[in-house]
Each structure stands twice: as C-alpha cells, then as structure tokens.
Write an enzyme that holds these catalytic residues in place. Structure first.
Site, short mmCIF file in Angstrom:
data_model
loop_
_atom_site.label_atom_id
_atom_site.label_comp_id
_atom_site.label_asym_id
_atom_site.label_seq_id
_atom_site.Cartn_x
_atom_site.Cartn_y
_atom_site.Cartn_z
N GLY A 84 -27.29 -2.45 -8.62
CA GLY A 84 -27.56 -1.09 -8.18
C GLY A 84 -28.87 -0.92 -7.45
O GLY A 84 -29.12 0.13 -6.87
N CYS A 134 3.37 10.73 -2.77
CA CYS A 134 3.35 10.32 -1.36
C CYS A 134 4.71 10.60 -0.72
O CYS A 134 5.75 10.27 -1.27
CB CYS A 134 3.02 8.83 -1.26
SG CYS A 134 3.33 8.11 0.38
N CYS A 136 6.40 6.87 0.22
CA CYS A 136 6.80 5.89 -0.78
C CYS A 136 6.97 6.49 -2.17
O CYS A 136 7.37 5.82 -3.11
CB CYS A 136 5.81 4.73 -0.84
SG CYS A 136 4.25 5.17 -1.62
N CYS A 189 0.18 8.20 1.42
CA CYS A 189 -0.81 7.26 0.88
C CYS A 189 -1.92 7.00 1.89
O CYS A 189 -1.64 6.79 3.08
CB CYS A 189 -0.16 5.92 0.58
SG CYS A 189 0.79 5.85 -0.92
N CYS A 194 1.30 1.41 0.38
CA CYS A 194 2.46 2.23 0.71
C CYS A 194 3.59 1.36 1.28
O CYS A 194 4.74 1.46 0.87
CB CYS A 194 2.05 3.29 1.72
SG CYS A 194 3.20 4.64 1.93
#
Lengths: 282, 258
Positions: A31, A240, A243, A265, A271
C-alpha cells in the site's frame, strides 16, 4: 533498410531493474507509494504509461498477456497496448482471464477469479488517495507516515451528509494490511471485495505521477466505512441482457435516442465465455 | 487551583537567521488560567505562540507540558507523531483568519467532526450528534450543519473554528488574535461566548492580541512584549491600571479608555 529493433519489452534492462526494485519495495510495504523514475513511453500520459512500464518490467517471453480497458478486451486502449507488447516483446496475448499470466487493467478487475501466479497490473491516474482533501504532497506524505487518516473519513462523512449514503462509487479508498490507506485506482467499488486475500499479485503503476504500489497475494484489503454506514457494493436489479449473469458489474448501453437501453456485462471475456457455454449446451 | 502548572516555559528563544523572533521567555501557565500576550505588531507575540504550540521549532529553551496522565514532557524533544496527537486532542489552536483553521471545502459538520474522526470515531450518527451539540453551543443554527464555511459570515466562521477546536475537550487552547477583523458588535458576542466556554470547560488559554480591551475582558494575567522580549508581566488589572514600564504606559494610554 532494417526495421528499428527494440530491447525485449521496449524498456532497456537498466530501466527494468530500476522499476523492479521499486516493485520489490512496494511489495515489501503493501500500500506504500514508491517513487520511481518513470520514462517517456510511446503513448500519451493518461493512456496507461505507468501500467505499461510495470508490465514491461515483469513480463517474460513465456508470459501470456491480457489487457482490459473498462472490462473489455476490444477497446482502443486495450487493443493498442496488447499490440504494443506483441510487437516489442513478442509475447502471446489472450482475452481469456484464466489463460493469462499478466493482466494489465484499466478500471476493472476481471469477474473470473484470479489464481496464484497471476499478476494484475493496474493503470493509475492519481495514486494519492488524500490528493483532493490535502493538496500538499509534503503534507500527505507525513500523514501516511504518521497514519493520520482522519481526513479520509471526512470525505465519507461529507458523502453521507449530502447524499444520505456513501456516494463514492469508484476509486473507493481502502486500507491495506491494517496500515496504509490506498487508492485502488478508478475501479468501481463493486470490485473492491475482490482485492482482499486475492491469490494474485496486484501491482499499481502511475506514470505521470511516477509512483508504484502493490498489494501482495493474500493481503487484507479493507474498504473504509462507518459503523452505522457500512461499505456496500453496487447492486443491479436486472441480469446481463446478453448472457443473463447476475452478481457481475454491468454497463449501461444506450440503444437509440428514444430512451432504449440495455445493461450488459462490463467484462466482455466473462460474458462471451458464458454465452459460448450455454450455446454449446443447447 | 491544582498543584502544578500545565505549561512551564524556560528561556525560550527563536531567531530567524540574524533577526530576533523572541528570546528569554520564561513563564508558567496554570490550569484554568487565561494568559494574554500583548504588544505591537512585530514584537514576537505570534512567534512565541507558534513556538509554544510546536508549529515552529524553537532554537533553545524548554517547554514542559503536563500531559493528561500526569507525566511531564518537554515539547521541544517530543516526536512529531506525539505532537500531532496532542494538537488534535489535548490542544486547540484558533487562528486569526478562520480560513487558516477551517477546512473551507467541507461542511460545518465535517469541520467539527474531523478531530473526532482523526482520533478514531467511526460512527456517523454519533459524530453528527456531537457536531450538532457543538454548533448549538457556539450559537450556529442546526440547519447550517451541512453548509460550508464559505457560506458563513466572518463571526460565524470564527465561532465554527472554536467549536472545531473544542470538540475533543482540549485542556490548552492557543488563540492568535481571535477577534481580529471582526466588527465591534460581533467581537463583543464572540468575547462573551469565549469567556463562558473558558469558564465552563476550565480551559487554560494563551491568547495573543494587540487589543488591550480583549485582554482585559478575557485574561487573568498578562505579558507585555517588545522587541522579542517580555518587558512586563502581572495580573491583567494591575498591568492595565498601574503599568510600570514606560512602554506599557504608552500602550495603555494609547487606547481611549482602558
């Protein structure tokens, strides 16, 4: 006349060593933003020069590269960077998350779970999470050093005061391994939970700001929140439209000028594989 | 009064290169006491205040502070992390210009709540309740909590700055010309408010001002500075009614009626 030849992966070996040293330090201090001497790349700042340099420093001849931009493999940015590395490193490229060993990404984490040995390289525009609260870099460095992060919650407080909830939807600040507060780059906060305890190595490169930071595999990544306003991700009422996937991040696509729209998606690879599977079954 | 001073200053000096900031400063501040530092512009008042509050590093001398746990620590040798913690919990600093002490970009509520969040409060409802309570104590209406300081008048900004500093119940507050730049009626209300807060909370205060009327209203004791040195020190009434040094006499006689 001979074509111009490049060193493997465009950057010279000394530069790659310099970047690798920064990456090692970044992994050692999860970080923490490590400064590095970012080079000019043959693309403009803002197109992912930081990510490209990190990728160039870690990629090897046997690696398989995937590049995504906002989840898709076929937008300009993704296509150009993929072509760039095919040309200057001669590496294999793919659009399938599971087959890739190095994935350079802008604004998304793939839906397909990552595994050990994979490296996810983020393109970062602004690495400093405190930037818009405290403009002085000297001061933000001291704040990181002293773990003086009250200001981050001031921002979340303002969100709740003005919108009734934490309205920050992307670049949602996270705390790494209980120490450094980090900007996860502009990924939707939907992706934040995927970062924690990920088996893959996550590297972040900011070219213009000349910073590299990292989240090593299996590291705790906590999204900041309030006790009475806990962190939560976006939810979508519809699956979606292509899909039928639920619990994935969706893009809104405007279809015409009469208000027609569909939600599909954002991760095109996910997808397409889902559609291939269902197509094969029927 | 309790047994020991909250702040013991000994031989404090600060130079800006060859130029003198302040020198030979020694005094004690007792719990619950309000000490005014007066003198004309350039006499070293603000330098002294900044050295005491560790915003500036003094060249020499010591500033011993009685911590909450009773231990006595020299501020000049304290680590920055600890100093910052003191500054946002045990101390307050009220600037002359509220824009220096406030976060102008965020709402009044966030300004008051910042210190609470900095010391680890993570409960939005509680932070907001505390902010509302403090806004009412400094006479800012509750429906202004989500407005930014830019929408506030000068007097309101100054009161907001005071609320922001007092929210963590500090024991020592530094004030640098807190009434500067406010018109007389607003000054009067602010002084009234400050006097009642200081009394109710038992604060120790070091207030820098060039306004002797402010010093007379607020302070118990007074130090007069000239050319970086303290030239006279004593109870406020004594210094103002019976000044001994020629410079202090000049200062006192220069206001229409003290």
């Amino acid at each position: 006349m001979n074509a111009v030849t490049y060193n493997f992966a465009y950057l010279d070996e000394q530069t790659k060593r310099m970047i690798r040293r920064a990456i090692l330090k970044a992994i050692a201090i999860p970080g923490y933003q490590v400064p590095f001497a970012a080079r000019e790349m043959p693309m403009p700042y803002g197109w992912g020069t930081g990510g490209v340099q990190v990728t160039a420093a870690v990629i090897g001849p046997k690696d398989v590269l995937k590049v995504i931009d906002q989840g898709t493999d076929d937008t300009t940015n993704a296509v150009s960077i993929r072509a760039f590395f095919r040309k200057v490193a001669g590496v294999a490229t793919t659009t399938h998350t599971a087959e890739a060993t190095v994935i350079q990404t802008r604004h998304r984490i793939p839906e397909h779970p990552l595994k050990e040995g994979q490296i996810l390289v983020y393109q970062v525009p602004i690495p400093e999470p405190l930037r818009f609260l405290e403009p002085r870099e000297t001061e933000t460095r001291v704040m990181h050093g002293l773990e003086d992060y009250g200001l981050m919650h001031v921002k979340l407080y303002e969100d709740i005061a003005h919108h009734g909830r934490i309205a920050t939807a992307y670049a949602y600040p996270v705390k790494i391994a209980g120490r450094y507060v980090m900007d996860p780059s502009p990924i939707p906060k939907f992706d934040n939970p995927k970062m924690t305890m990920s088996p893959a190595l996550q590297l972040f490169g900011a070219g213009r700001e000349k910073r590299i930071y990292a989240v090593p595999p299996y590291t705790d990544v906590k999204s900041l929140d309030f006790e009475d306003h806990p962190f939560e991700v976006q939810t979508f009422s519809e699956p979606c439209a292509l899909c039928g996937a639920r619990n994935v991040y969706l893009d809104e696509v405007v279809l015409d000028d009469r208000g027609g729209r569909m939600f599909v998606c954002s991760d095109t690879d996910n997808c397409e594989s889902r559609r291939d599977e269902t197509g094969a079954q029927s | 009064m309790t047994e020991a001073p909250i702040l013991e200053v000994r031989d404090l000096a600060k130079h800006y290169g060859a130029r003198l900031g302040c020198t030979d400063i020694s005094f004690d501040l007792w719990p619950g006491e309000v000490l005014a530092v007066v003198g004309e512009s350039g006499s070293g008042k603000t330098t002294l205040l900044n050295c005491l509050s560790t915003r500036l590093t003094a060249d020499s001398g010591s500033v011993v502070y009685a911590m909450r746990d009773g231990s006595r620590r020299d501020l000049t040798t304290m680590m920055e992390a600890e100093r910052r913690f003191l500054m946002r919990t045990d101390w307050g600093f009220v600037h002359q210009n509220p824009a220096d002490g406030l976060r102008m970009g965020v709402s009044a509520g966030a300004n008051v709540g910042e210190r609470l969040m900095a010391i680890g409060d993570r409960h939005y409802g509680r932070i907001r309740d505390t902010a509302l309570d403090w806004l009412s104590r400094v006479e800012i209406a509750a429906d202004r909590i989500d407005d930014g300081p830019r929408a506030f008048s000068g007097g309101m900004r100054q009161r907001l700055q005071i609320a922001r500093n007092l929210v963590t119940a500090p024991r020592l507050v530094f004030m640098d010309e807190p009434t500067g730049g406010l018109d007389v009626s607003v000054q009067a209300r602010l002084l009234d408010l400050m006097r009642s807060l200081v009394r109710d909370l038992g604060l120790s205060v070091i207030i820098v001002t060039h306004d002797l009327a402010v010093a007379r209203l607020l302070s118990h004791r007074m130090m007069v500075m000239k050319d970086g040195r303290v030239i006279e020190e004593g109870l406020t009434d004594r210094v103002l009614d019976d000044p001994r040094e020629p410079y202090t006499q000049l200062l006192v006689s220069s206001i229409p009626q003290a």
